[in-house]
Design a protein around this motif. Structure first.
Motif, PDB file in Angstrom:
ATOM      1  N   GLU A 146       0.844  -1.217   0.000  1.00  0.00           N
ATOM      2  CA  GLU A 146       0.000   0.000   0.000  1.00  0.00           C
ATOM      3  C   GLU A 146       0.872   1.258   0.000  1.00  0.00           C
ATOM      4  O   GLU A 146       0.543   2.243  -0.657  1.00  0.00           O
ATOM      5  CB  GLU A 146      -0.948  -0.017   1.208  1.00  0.00           C
ATOM      6  N   MET A 147       2.001   1.217   0.721  1.00  0.00           N
ATOM      7  CA  MET A 147       2.923   2.370   0.730  1.00  0.00           C
ATOM      8  C   MET A 147       3.470   2.637  -0.670  1.00  0.00           C
ATOM      9  O   MET A 147       3.683   3.783  -1.061  1.00  0.00           O
ATOM     10  CB  MET A 147       4.095   2.109   1.687  1.00  0.00           C
ATOM     11  N   GLY A 148       3.683   1.568  -1.429  1.00  0.00           N
ATOM     12  CA  GLY A 148       4.178   1.727  -2.799  1.00  0.00           C
ATOM     13  C   GLY A 148       3.174   2.406  -3.710  1.00  0.00           C
ATOM     14  O   GLY A 148       3.541   2.953  -4.761  1.00  0.00           O
ATOM     15  N   ALA A 149       1.895   2.379  -3.310  1.00  0.00           N
ATOM     16  CA  ALA A 149       0.833   2.917  -4.167  1.00  0.00           C
ATOM     17  C   ALA A 149       0.452   4.351  -3.812  1.00  0.00           C
ATOM     18  O   ALA A 149      -0.580   4.851  -4.255  1.00  0.00           O
ATOM     19  CB  ALA A 149      -0.407   2.028  -4.044  1.00  0.00           C
ATOM     20  N   TYR A 150       1.321   5.046  -3.025  1.00  0.00           N
ATOM     21  CA  TYR A 150       0.895   6.370  -2.536  1.00  0.00           C
ATOM     22  C   TYR A 150       0.679   7.387  -3.651  1.00  0.00           C
ATOM     23  O   TYR A 150      -0.002   8.387  -3.461  1.00  0.00           O
ATOM     24  CB  TYR A 150       1.867   6.899  -1.473  1.00  0.00           C
ATOM     25  N   THR A 151       1.229   7.145  -4.832  1.00  0.00           N
ATOM     26  CA  THR A 151       1.020   8.098  -5.937  1.00  0.00           C
ATOM     27  C   THR A 151      -0.227   7.757  -6.753  1.00  0.00           C
ATOM     28  O   THR A 151      -0.565   8.475  -7.688  1.00  0.00           O
ATOM     29  CB  THR A 151       2.227   8.091  -6.908  1.00  0.00           C
ATOM     30  N   GLN A 152      -0.900   6.643  -6.417  1.00  0.00           N
ATOM     31  CA  GLN A 152      -2.005   6.159  -7.252  1.00  0.00           C
ATOM     32  C   GLN A 152      -3.371   6.515  -6.654  1.00  0.00           C
ATOM     33  O   GLN A 152      -3.488   6.745  -5.461  1.00  0.00           O
ATOM     34  CB  GLN A 152      -1.918   4.625  -7.395  1.00  0.00           C
TER      35      GLN A 152
ATOM     36  N   ASN B 231      -7.350   2.246  -8.728  1.00  0.00           N
ATOM     37  CA  ASN B 231      -6.361   1.338  -9.330  1.00  0.00           C
ATOM     38  C   ASN B 231      -5.716   0.396  -8.325  1.00  0.00           C
ATOM     39  O   ASN B 231      -5.169  -0.632  -8.712  1.00  0.00           O
ATOM     40  CB  ASN B 231      -5.200   2.144  -9.962  1.00  0.00           C
ATOM     41  N   ILE B 232      -5.765   0.761  -7.046  1.00  0.00           N
ATOM     42  CA  ILE B 232      -4.893   0.086  -6.079  1.00  0.00           C
ATOM     43  C   ILE B 232      -5.246  -1.394  -5.924  1.00  0.00           C
ATOM     44  O   ILE B 232      -4.362  -2.257  -5.951  1.00  0.00           O
ATOM     45  CB  ILE B 232      -4.893   0.834  -4.728  1.00  0.00           C
ATOM     46  N   ALA B 233      -6.541  -1.714  -5.802  1.00  0.00           N
ATOM     47  CA  ALA B 233      -6.941  -3.121  -5.600  1.00  0.00           C
ATOM     48  C   ALA B 233      -6.529  -3.967  -6.805  1.00  0.00           C
ATOM     49  O   ALA B 233      -6.033  -5.090  -6.660  1.00  0.00           O
ATOM     50  CB  ALA B 233      -8.456  -3.198  -5.387  1.00  0.00           C
ATOM     51  N   GLN B 234      -6.709  -3.403  -7.981  1.00  0.00           N
ATOM     52  CA  GLN B 234      -6.350  -4.100  -9.226  1.00  0.00           C
ATOM     53  C   GLN B 234      -4.828  -4.343  -9.286  1.00  0.00           C
ATOM     54  O   GLN B 234      -4.371  -5.433  -9.623  1.00  0.00           O
ATOM     55  CB  GLN B 234      -6.781  -3.186 -10.389  1.00  0.00           C
ATOM     56  N   ASP B 235      -4.048  -3.324  -8.916  1.00  0.00           N
ATOM     57  CA  ASP B 235      -2.588  -3.453  -8.936  1.00  0.00           C
ATOM     58  C   ASP B 235      -2.112  -4.454  -7.888  1.00  0.00           C
ATOM     59  O   ASP B 235      -1.171  -5.206  -8.118  1.00  0.00           O
ATOM     60  CB  ASP B 235      -1.923  -2.091  -8.698  1.00  0.00           C
ATOM     61  N   MET B 236      -2.780  -4.447  -6.737  1.00  0.00           N
ATOM     62  CA  MET B 236      -2.430  -5.380  -5.655  1.00  0.00           C
ATOM     63  C   MET B 236      -2.620  -6.817  -6.148  1.00  0.00           C
ATOM     64  O   MET B 236      -1.772  -7.684  -5.932  1.00  0.00           O
ATOM     65  CB  MET B 236      -3.335  -5.107  -4.451  1.00  0.00           C
ATOM     66  N   GLU B 237      -3.729  -7.047  -6.837  1.00  0.00           N
ATOM     67  CA  GLU B 237      -4.018  -8.389  -7.369  1.00  0.00           C
ATOM     68  C   GLU B 237      -2.936  -8.814  -8.369  1.00  0.00           C
ATOM     69  O   GLU B 237      -2.462  -9.946  -8.370  1.00  0.00           O
ATOM     70  CB  GLU B 237      -5.394  -8.365  -8.057  1.00  0.00           C
TER      71      GLU B 237
ATOM     72  N   MET C  26      10.265  -5.431  -4.833  1.00  0.00           N
ATOM     73  CA  MET C  26       9.893  -5.309  -6.252  1.00  0.00           C
ATOM     74  C   MET C  26       8.389  -5.067  -6.394  1.00  0.00           C
ATOM     75  O   MET C  26       7.965  -4.217  -7.177  1.00  0.00           O
ATOM     76  CB  MET C  26      10.315  -6.576  -7.012  1.00  0.00           C
ATOM     77  N   GLY C  27       7.607  -5.801  -5.611  1.00  0.00           N
ATOM     78  CA  GLY C  27       6.152  -5.621  -5.654  1.00  0.00           C
ATOM     79  C   GLY C  27       5.750  -4.211  -5.251  1.00  0.00           C
ATOM     80  O   GLY C  27       4.882  -3.588  -5.878  1.00  0.00           O
ATOM     81  N   ARG C  28       6.410  -3.701  -4.206  1.00  0.00           N
ATOM     82  CA  ARG C  28       6.110  -2.338  -3.728  1.00  0.00           C
ATOM     83  C   ARG C  28       6.378  -1.314  -4.838  1.00  0.00           C
ATOM     84  O   ARG C  28       5.589  -0.396  -5.050  1.00  0.00           O
ATOM     85  CB  ARG C  28       6.963  -2.045  -2.493  1.00  0.00           C
ATOM     86  N   ALA C  29       7.493  -1.493  -5.556  1.00  0.00           N
ATOM     87  CA  ALA C  29       7.808  -0.567  -6.659  1.00  0.00           C
ATOM     88  C   ALA C  29       6.775  -0.679  -7.778  1.00  0.00           C
ATOM     89  O   ALA C  29       6.367   0.325  -8.372  1.00  0.00           O
ATOM     90  CB  ALA C  29       9.206  -0.858  -7.200  1.00  0.00           C
ATOM     91  N   LEU C  30       6.321  -1.897  -8.051  1.00  0.00           N
ATOM     92  CA  LEU C  30       5.336  -2.092  -9.133  1.00  0.00           C
ATOM     93  C   LEU C  30       3.988  -1.441  -8.798  1.00  0.00           C
ATOM     94  O   LEU C  30       3.228  -1.084  -9.703  1.00  0.00           O
ATOM     95  CB  LEU C  30       5.132  -3.588  -9.407  1.00  0.00           C
ATOM     96  N   MET C  31       3.701  -1.262  -7.499  1.00  0.00           N
ATOM     97  CA  MET C  31       2.442  -0.633  -7.104  1.00  0.00           C
ATOM     98  C   MET C  31       2.366   0.830  -7.549  1.00  0.00           C
ATOM     99  O   MET C  31       1.291   1.414  -7.584  1.00  0.00           O
ATOM    100  CB  MET C  31       2.257  -0.718  -5.585  1.00  0.00           C
ATOM    101  N   SER C  32       3.506   1.423  -7.897  1.00  0.00           N
ATOM    102  CA  SER C  32       3.474   2.822  -8.365  1.00  0.00           C
ATOM    103  C   SER C  32       3.249   2.898  -9.885  1.00  0.00           C
ATOM    104  O   SER C  32       3.327   3.964 -10.470  1.00  0.00           O
ATOM    105  CB  SER C  32       4.775   3.542  -7.989  1.00  0.00           C
ATOM    106  N   ARG C  33       2.972   1.727 -10.506  1.00  0.00           N
ATOM    107  CA  ARG C  33       2.753   1.653 -11.970  1.00  0.00           C
ATOM    108  C   ARG C  33       3.905   2.270 -12.755  1.00  0.00           C
ATOM    109  O   ARG C  33       3.702   3.203 -13.562  1.00  0.00           O
ATOM    110  CB  ARG C  33       1.448   2.345 -12.367  1.00  0.00           C
ATOM    111  N   PRO C  34       5.126   1.808 -12.540  1.00  0.00           N
ATOM    112  CA  PRO C  34       6.264   2.467 -13.192  1.00  0.00           C
ATOM    113  C   PRO C  34       6.304   2.236 -14.697  1.00  0.00           C
ATOM    114  O   PRO C  34       5.991   1.146 -15.169  1.00  0.00           O
ATOM    115  CB  PRO C  34       7.479   1.804 -12.525  1.00  0.00           C
ATOM    116  N   LYS C  35       6.704   3.283 -15.425  1.00  0.00           N
ATOM    117  CA  LYS C  35       7.003   3.126 -16.851  1.00  0.00           C
ATOM    118  C   LYS C  35       8.403   2.528 -16.989  1.00  0.00           C
ATOM    119  O   LYS C  35       8.692   1.829 -17.948  1.00  0.00           O
ATOM    120  CB  LYS C  35       6.951   4.484 -17.554  1.00  0.00           C
TER     121      LYS C  35
END
Length: 233
Positions: free
Chosen positions: A98-104, A108-114, A144-153
């Motif tokens: 969830e901390m990784g998703a602070y910019t989202q 989107n967060i539940a979908q990214d978590m899944e 790695m998962g935490r970083a992916l939660m920010s939807r990186p390009k």
């Protein structure tokens, strides 16, 4: 996507990165390899805004990053998985993600978590567990998962195999391949040159803060000089 042009980075009076230039194109895995102290992590930390280059420029998606604070760089789509993982040890796996998703936005967060749990099923099993009680390999997956939660390009990985048993190194590199296949662009810093070059489209070799050679992953793997210096050949 990313263009690093003639950057110079200092730690006090120590000239750590000496005029290096390279680029990462969309959809590529590019690796920086070299011995300890060659300037690989310094380069990633400079791109991520944690260190500042004294001269030269870093451009991401056509926008200059010089003087942009690191939290704003994350919002632009550039995420760093730091050396040593740096997960929040007192928080649960789920809270770290969830901390990784602070910019989202919430939608989107539940979908990214899944998506992260699909990529790292071990994290789903351990989602309520405190991160400090995970093994080194699990903490690397969490970072790695935490970083992916920010939807990186662009996902930057700093020494993802450090300190891991060989079987876990294989797992981490399998995950890197899968992320690449799903369209993630990756900049990888790694001391395990064999593993890094075997997944990379292109690589750059750093020695004492300078790029001394570059080529495709295959070319560098087959180069006698690289074999001798980095692959035990």
């Amino acid at each position: 996507m990313l263009k690093v042009d003639d950057i110079n980075v200092y730690y006090g009076s120590i000239h750590a990165v000496k005029g290096i230039s390279f680029e990462v194109n969309q959809g590529e895995i590019v690796t920086l390899i070299g011995a300890n102290g060659a300037g690989k992590s310094t380069t990633l930390n400079t791109i991520a805004g944690l260190l500042h280059n004294r001269s030269g420029s870093v451009t991401f998606m056509g926008e200059p990053l010089n003087k942009v604070p690191s939290h704003k760089i994350v919002s632009r789509g550039l995420a760093l998985v730091p050396e040593g993982r740096r997960v929040f040890l007192q928080m649960s796996v789920q809270e770290n993600l969830e901390m990784g998703a602070y910019t989202q936005s919430g939608a989107n967060i539940a979908q990214d978590m899944e998506k992260v749990y699909n990529t790292f099923p071990r994290l789903l099993e351990r989602r309520r567990q405190i991160a400090g009680t995970l093994s080194g390999g699990e903490q690397q997956m969490l970072a790695m998962g935490r970083a992916l939660m920010s939807r990186p390009k662009l996902l930057m990985l700093d020494e993802p195999s450090m300190g891991l048993a060989p079987i876990l190194v294989e797992q981490i590199f399998d995950i890197i391949r899968k992320l690449h296949q799903s369209g993630t662009t990756i900049l990888l810093v790694e001391q395990n040159a064999q593993a890094a070059l075997s997944v990379a489209d292109r690589g750059y070799v750093l020695e004492t803060g300078r790029i001394v050679t570059s080529g495709t992953g295959k070319e560098l793997l087959e180069s006698p000089a690289i074999k001798k210096a980095y692959l035990g050949g």
